[in-house]
Design an enzyme around this catalytic site. Structure first.
Site, PDB file in Angstrom:
ATOM      1  N   HIS A 191       0.866  -1.186   0.000  1.00  0.00           N
ATOM      2  CA  HIS A 191       0.000   0.000   0.000  1.00  0.00           C
ATOM      3  C   HIS A 191       0.898   1.230   0.000  1.00  0.00           C
ATOM      4  CE1 HIS A 191      -3.697   2.328   0.777  1.00  0.00           C
ATOM      5  NE2 HIS A 191      -2.873   3.121   1.439  1.00  0.00           N
ATOM      6  N   CYS A 192       0.805   2.021  -1.034  1.00  0.00           N
ATOM      7  CA  CYS A 192       1.666   3.203  -1.186  1.00  0.00           C
ATOM      8  C   CYS A 192       0.976   4.411  -0.570  1.00  0.00           C
ATOM      9  CB  CYS A 192       1.974   3.448  -2.656  1.00  0.00           C
ATOM     10  SG  CYS A 192       3.094   4.853  -2.914  1.00  0.00           S
ATOM     11  N   PRO A 193       1.540   5.023   0.475  1.00  0.00           N
ATOM     12  CA  PRO A 193       0.896   6.211   1.061  1.00  0.00           C
ATOM     13  C   PRO A 193       0.979   7.436   0.160  1.00  0.00           C
ATOM     14  CG  PRO A 193       3.015   5.795   2.106  1.00  0.00           C
ATOM     15  CD  PRO A 193       2.752   4.637   1.192  1.00  0.00           C
ATOM     16  N   ASN A 206      -1.810   6.916  -2.161  1.00  0.00           N
ATOM     17  CA  ASN A 206      -3.055   6.684  -1.417  1.00  0.00           C
ATOM     18  C   ASN A 206      -3.855   5.566  -2.083  1.00  0.00           C
ATOM     19  OD1 ASN A 206      -4.944   7.062   0.610  1.00  0.00           O
ATOM     20  ND2 ASN A 206      -6.073   8.640  -0.501  1.00  0.00           N
TER      21      ASN A 206
END
Length: 305
Positions: free
Chosen positions: A111-113, A116
């Site tokens: 999950h890439c912050p 998002n």
């Protein structure tokens, strides 16, 4: 008679005091125990969701074991290898549940912050291309502007030296014939500092994003994702202790993994689908993982994860 009465009243008062003293001591002891319990069990990350999820752990355990006993049933023609404990739905191979997106992601990598969003089957190629071309652009800017960076850094050092000289002249009131050295204007100082800031920023992004790009390039070469990297590592150690060898069932060789990742079927696709922007979708539907006909594979025995 009066003395006896006074003595009797004193005894009653002492007994009353002793009684309430014991109650106060017991109350203090209970408060102290409560404080110790709260201090040991307090967690700032605990909320109602965590409590509800903990209470549902027996349900998750029951679903997991019941499905193993009776086998996995396909739902809506979706082939699956297990059941998601959070969605309570069939989970295909290489699929993992994202607690942030609150859904199962096909071929989930992470999950890439910054995006998002999750990086998975349908956008993994775009994510890697972005990291690769961004790294190349930052490296190009850092190399091409190194001369401007050196000049700007030398100008800033010269400005600091001239500022010290000006302060010396201002502090010495006996010298009137000499004029203080000229100083840089505000625009020149801002210009030089911006060049230094941009060069440092590009170099830092090139190093950080370059390391991430190399990491994902290694995973693509091995035919793994970031999550599968840890799973396969544990499985490899477990089988090694048993005297067996682990084979990644989703690896089709170094060249085959890259061709499958970018969807390259012909030599021309290395230009039209890799170097140039392309909107072609990823190979397959993310539910089944069979090697395409244009990727030669010699792997016969595999170990399912």
């Amino acid at each position: 008679m009066r003395n006896i009465r006074r003595l009797f009243l004193r005894c009653l008062r002492l007994g009353h005091r002793r009684k309430w003293t014991k109650v106060n001591l017991l109350t203090d002891y209970v408060r102290y125990c409560r404080l110790c319990l709260v201090s040991l069990a307090y967690n700032s990350f605990t909320d109602s969701d965590v409590v509800i999820e903990s209470l549902f752990e027996p349900v998750y355990w029951l679903v997991d074991h019941v499905t193993r006993w009776f086998g996995i049933q396909a739902q809506k023609h979706v082939p699956s290898v297990s059941v998601c404990r959070k969605c309570i739905a069939p989970k295909p191979a290489r699929t993992h549940h994202c607690s942030i997106c609150n859904r199962c992601i096909l071929k989930m990598d992470h999950h890439c912050p910054w995006l998002n969003n999750c990086v998975g089957h349908y956008n993994h190629r775009y994510f890697f291309s972005f990291c690769l071309f961004m790294t190349m652009g930052c490296i190009y800017c850092s190399i091409s502007s190194r001369v401007m960076f050196r000049d700007a850094y030398a100008a800033i050092e010269k400005f600091k030296h001239q500022e010290k000289e000006r302060l010396k002249f201002a502090g010495n009131e006996t010298i009137y014939s000499q004029t203080p050295p000229p100083t840089f204007t505000f625009r020149e100082r801002v210009f030089h500092k911006c060049i230094i800031y941009l060069w440092v920023l590009c170099s830092s992004v090139a190093l950080a994003l370059g390391a991430l790009t190399l990491w994902h390039a290694m995973l693509i070469t091995r035919g793994e994702t970031s999550i599968e990297r840890h799973i396969n590592k544990k499985e490899r150690k477990r089988l090694l202790a048993m005297g067996k060898v682990f084979y990644n069932p989703y690896s089709y060789g170094r060249g085959g993994n890259w061709r499958l990742f970018f969807g390259v079927q012909t030599k021309l696709h290395w230009i039209s689908r890799v170097l140039l922007p392309s909107s072609h979708s990823a190979y397959g539907d993310g539910l089944t993982w069979k090697p395409p006909s244009w990727i030669p594979t010699k792997q016969t025995s595999v170990l399912a994860i």
